[in-house]
Design a protein around this motif. Structure first.
Motif, short mmCIF file in Angstrom:
data_model
loop_
_atom_site.label_atom_id
_atom_site.label_comp_id
_atom_site.label_asym_id
_atom_site.label_seq_id
_atom_site.Cartn_x
_atom_site.Cartn_y
_atom_site.Cartn_z
N VAL A 1 27.42 1.39 -15.91
CA VAL A 1 28.29 0.26 -15.60
C VAL A 1 27.99 -0.89 -16.55
CG1 VAL A 1 28.56 0.82 -13.15
CG2 VAL A 1 26.64 -0.61 -13.89
N ASP A 2 28.93 -1.84 -16.64
CA ASP A 2 28.67 -3.03 -17.42
C ASP A 2 28.04 -4.09 -16.52
OD1 ASP A 2 30.70 -4.12 -15.85
OD2 ASP A 2 32.17 -4.23 -17.48
N GLY A 3 27.90 -5.30 -17.03
CA GLY A 3 27.24 -6.35 -16.26
C GLY A 3 27.94 -6.70 -14.97
N GLN A 4 29.25 -6.46 -14.89
CA GLN A 4 29.98 -6.74 -13.66
C GLN A 4 30.12 -5.49 -12.79
OE1 GLN A 4 33.62 -8.81 -14.91
NE2 GLN A 4 32.52 -10.74 -14.65
N GLY B 1 21.84 2.83 -11.51
CA GLY B 1 20.67 2.71 -12.36
C GLY B 1 20.30 1.30 -12.75
N ARG B 2 20.94 0.30 -12.14
CA ARG B 2 20.63 -1.08 -12.48
C ARG B 2 19.63 -1.70 -11.50
NH1 ARG B 2 24.32 -2.87 -16.49
NH2 ARG B 2 22.92 -4.66 -16.59
N ASN C 1 22.48 -7.27 -3.83
CA ASN C 1 22.89 -8.20 -4.87
C ASN C 1 24.06 -7.65 -5.68
OD1 ASN C 1 21.92 -9.42 -7.99
ND2 ASN C 1 22.37 -10.80 -6.28
N ASP C 2 24.10 -6.33 -5.85
CA ASP C 2 25.28 -5.71 -6.48
C ASP C 2 26.54 -6.06 -5.69
OD1 ASP C 2 23.66 -4.55 -8.36
OD2 ASP C 2 23.99 -2.49 -7.73
N TYR C 3 26.44 -5.93 -4.36
CA TYR C 3 27.59 -6.29 -3.51
C TYR C 3 27.99 -7.74 -3.73
CZ TYR C 3 28.88 -9.11 0.53
OH TYR C 3 29.40 -10.08 1.32
N GLU C 4 27.00 -8.63 -3.76
CA GLU C 4 27.30 -10.05 -3.92
C GLU C 4 28.00 -10.32 -5.26
OE1 GLU C 4 23.90 -12.41 -1.47
OE2 GLU C 4 23.22 -11.39 -3.29
N ILE C 5 27.56 -9.64 -6.31
CA ILE C 5 28.15 -9.84 -7.63
C ILE C 5 29.59 -9.34 -7.65
CG2 ILE C 5 28.04 -9.02 -10.02
CD1 ILE C 5 24.97 -9.23 -9.76
N ILE C 6 29.81 -8.13 -7.12
CA ILE C 6 31.17 -7.59 -7.09
C ILE C 6 32.08 -8.46 -6.21
CG2 ILE C 6 32.58 -5.66 -6.27
CD1 ILE C 6 30.41 -3.77 -7.20
N ARG D 1 30.24 -13.41 -12.27
CA ARG D 1 28.79 -13.18 -12.19
C ARG D 1 28.45 -11.85 -12.86
NH1 ARG D 1 26.73 -14.05 -6.14
NH2 ARG D 1 24.77 -13.47 -7.21
N SER D 2 27.22 -11.75 -13.35
CA SER D 2 26.79 -10.54 -14.04
C SER D 2 25.40 -10.13 -13.60
CB SER D 2 26.79 -10.76 -15.55
OG SER D 2 26.22 -9.65 -16.23
N VAL D 3 25.22 -8.83 -13.45
CA VAL D 3 23.92 -8.29 -13.11
C VAL D 3 22.93 -8.48 -14.26
CG1 VAL D 3 24.38 -5.96 -13.96
CG2 VAL D 3 22.78 -6.27 -12.10
N ASP D 4 23.45 -8.69 -15.46
CA ASP D 4 22.58 -8.84 -16.63
C ASP D 4 21.70 -10.09 -16.55
OD1 ASP D 4 23.66 -6.54 -17.74
OD2 ASP D 4 25.20 -7.62 -18.86
N SER D 5 22.12 -11.06 -15.75
CA SER D 5 21.38 -12.31 -15.69
C SER D 5 20.35 -12.36 -14.56
CB SER D 5 22.35 -13.49 -15.52
OG SER D 5 23.05 -13.39 -14.30
#
Length: 461
Positions: free
Chosen positions: A294-297, A313-314, A323-328, A338-342
């Protein structure tokens, strides 16, 4: 014609269930597919049940050492594993039924019990647990199928009984001798808890030490604590074959030696639940580890399909899944970006005392070759630890000397899994370490010594 929804969520783990409710609350007609137990790994075979076992193991440990605190027990300590399991079942039963009720009672959410497979980029076929077939389609699909225990291919495995992190939680009789293959978080948590329950425990580690991804000083200290609890370690071992014996299993090692045990537990990693999703029909090819890239989003390469939780795998923790849920939800529903990368990675190993870490380790910093300041402090300096008679472990922090930002921190010690959040919060605030150093903390706590720790910083050499 398939039933059309605005969104489909596959899996009801820590990210999937709240996402479905959030989507429905925004006015999207949402389908949820769950083929097995509501709540996913955490609720059923992960965090919740194992931490109930950790609590029982600690109770046994404290009872055995009660005399050290002036408390005299007339009788010895015996663990009733059947009661431990029953308590676990009560706790997870409430959580599991709570998740299911939440979803079924949420307006706009339709629950399907069964196994879902992609039949196209935006279509899913559900083989219901009741035998019925359902054809669904949606503009947005969210994969939240999680992982399962990895069992290595070993000669003779099909002819013996063995355990995983899931099946060991169903035992009602205490193993006489539990052999554990693995040297990371799951292996160590089960090793300590069953040693405290009263089993003989042998941990077979493929490498030269436990917790290979952590700093050596922390790994050695964890090993020391578990050894004192009675856990035996065998390093640089690799299983070549297993065979049944009268009282359990014989584990034959590649060095020619063998170990006989009553029970064998594999704690050798996790396998993504992607092999039976029909991902190829959606144009998604899992990577070499079986994960969905997946990408950052958290978007896959197929437009309108996301993947969250362990399957991407993130991150492989309940808190990263949530936190994935919160970002999506922020991106898809609230119109944010928002991005998981940060996010700054943090986690804990729930041995006793716990080991918790955020950001970079000392090994990471050295490998990166960047200048840094470092400080360490033994838990024996912490009043709370001395008062409780639990002084094992130490703290460590690393700081960038130029920006004064904290690069990473770790705590092995009493309440370290809570105290680490002082570092987590200040790092996420992107504030200099001096903000934390100058804060007034409550006495007597573990966190109150963190400003003192920061006052001990010196160049990393």
């Amino acid at each position: 014609m398939p039933q059309h929804f605005d969104a489909i969520v596959i899996g009801t783990g820590q990210g999937g269930a709240p996402l479905a409710v959030k989507l429905a609350g925004s006015g999207k007609r949402t389908a949820v597919i769950e083929r097995s137990l509501f709540g996913g790994t955490c609720v059923n075979v992960g965090c919740t049940p194992t931490k109930t076992y950790v609590a029982s193991a600690r109770a046994a440990h404290v009872a055995r050492h009660a005399a050290d605190y002036g408390v005299i027990l007339a009788c010895g300590v015996r663990v009733d594993l059947a009661r431990v399991k029953a308590r676990k079942d009560e706790v997870i039963g409430e959580s599991r039924s709570g998740v299911e009720k939440w979803l079924r009672d949420t307006p706009g959410v339709t629950v399907f019990n069964g196994h879902g497979r992609f039949t196209g980029p935006h279509s899913i076929s559900v083989q219901g647990n009741d035998g019925q077939q359902h054809e669904l389609s949606a503009d947005a699909i969210f994969i939240n199928t999680g992982t399962r225990a990895t069992v290595p291919e070993i000669e003779g495995l099909d002819r013996i009984s063995y355990l995983t992190n899931s099946t060991i939680l169903e035992l009602t009789d205490l193993p006489d001798h539990l052999a554990i293959v693995g040297g990371s978080y799951i292996a160590l948590e089960f090793a300590q808890m069953f040693a405290r329950f009263g089993s003989r425990v042998t941990v077979l580690v493929r490498g030269a030490r436990v917790l290979a991804r952590e700093d050596k000083d922390f790994a050695e200290q964890v090993q020391k604590v578990l050894s004192r609890d009675g856990v035996e370690f065998r390093f640089n071992t690799e299983t070549s074959k297993v065979e049944a014996v009268d009282d359990g299993v014989r584990i034959l090692l590649k060095d020619g030696k063998s170990i006989d045990a009553s029970h064998l537990l594999f704690a050798t990693g996790r396998t993504p639940n992607t092999d039976d999703l029909g991902l190829e029909q959606a144009g998604i090819v899992p990577n070499k580890h079986g994960l969905v890239d997946v990408d950052g989003q958290l978007r896959t390469k197929t437009e309108g399909v996301w993947a969250l939780g362990d399957v991407n795998g993130r991150g492989a923790f309940t808190h990263t899944s949530y936190n994935d849920y919160e970002i999506i939800a922020s991106n898809v529903v609230d119109g944010e970006s928002r991005s998981v990368d940060s996010r700054i990675m943090c986690y804990a190993v729930f041995v006793d005392p716990p080991f918790a870490r955020v950001g970079m380790s000392e090994a990471d910093v050295r490998k990166d070759g960047r200048p840094a300041l470092i400080a360490t402090m033994p838990m024996s300096r912490v009043g709370r630890a001395r008062e409780r008679g639990e002084t094992d472990g130490f703290m460590k922090v690393l700081v960038d000397p130029g920006t004064k930002k904290i690069l990473g921190a770790a705590i092995l010690g009493i309440e370290g899994d809570e105290a680490i959040h002082t570092f987590i919060d200040i790092m996420n605030a992107d504030a200099p370490y001096t903000t934390l150093q100058r804060a007034m903390h409550i006495h007597p706590t573990v966190s109150e010594l963190i400003p003192t720790l920061l006052g001990m910083l010196k160049p990393l050499v």
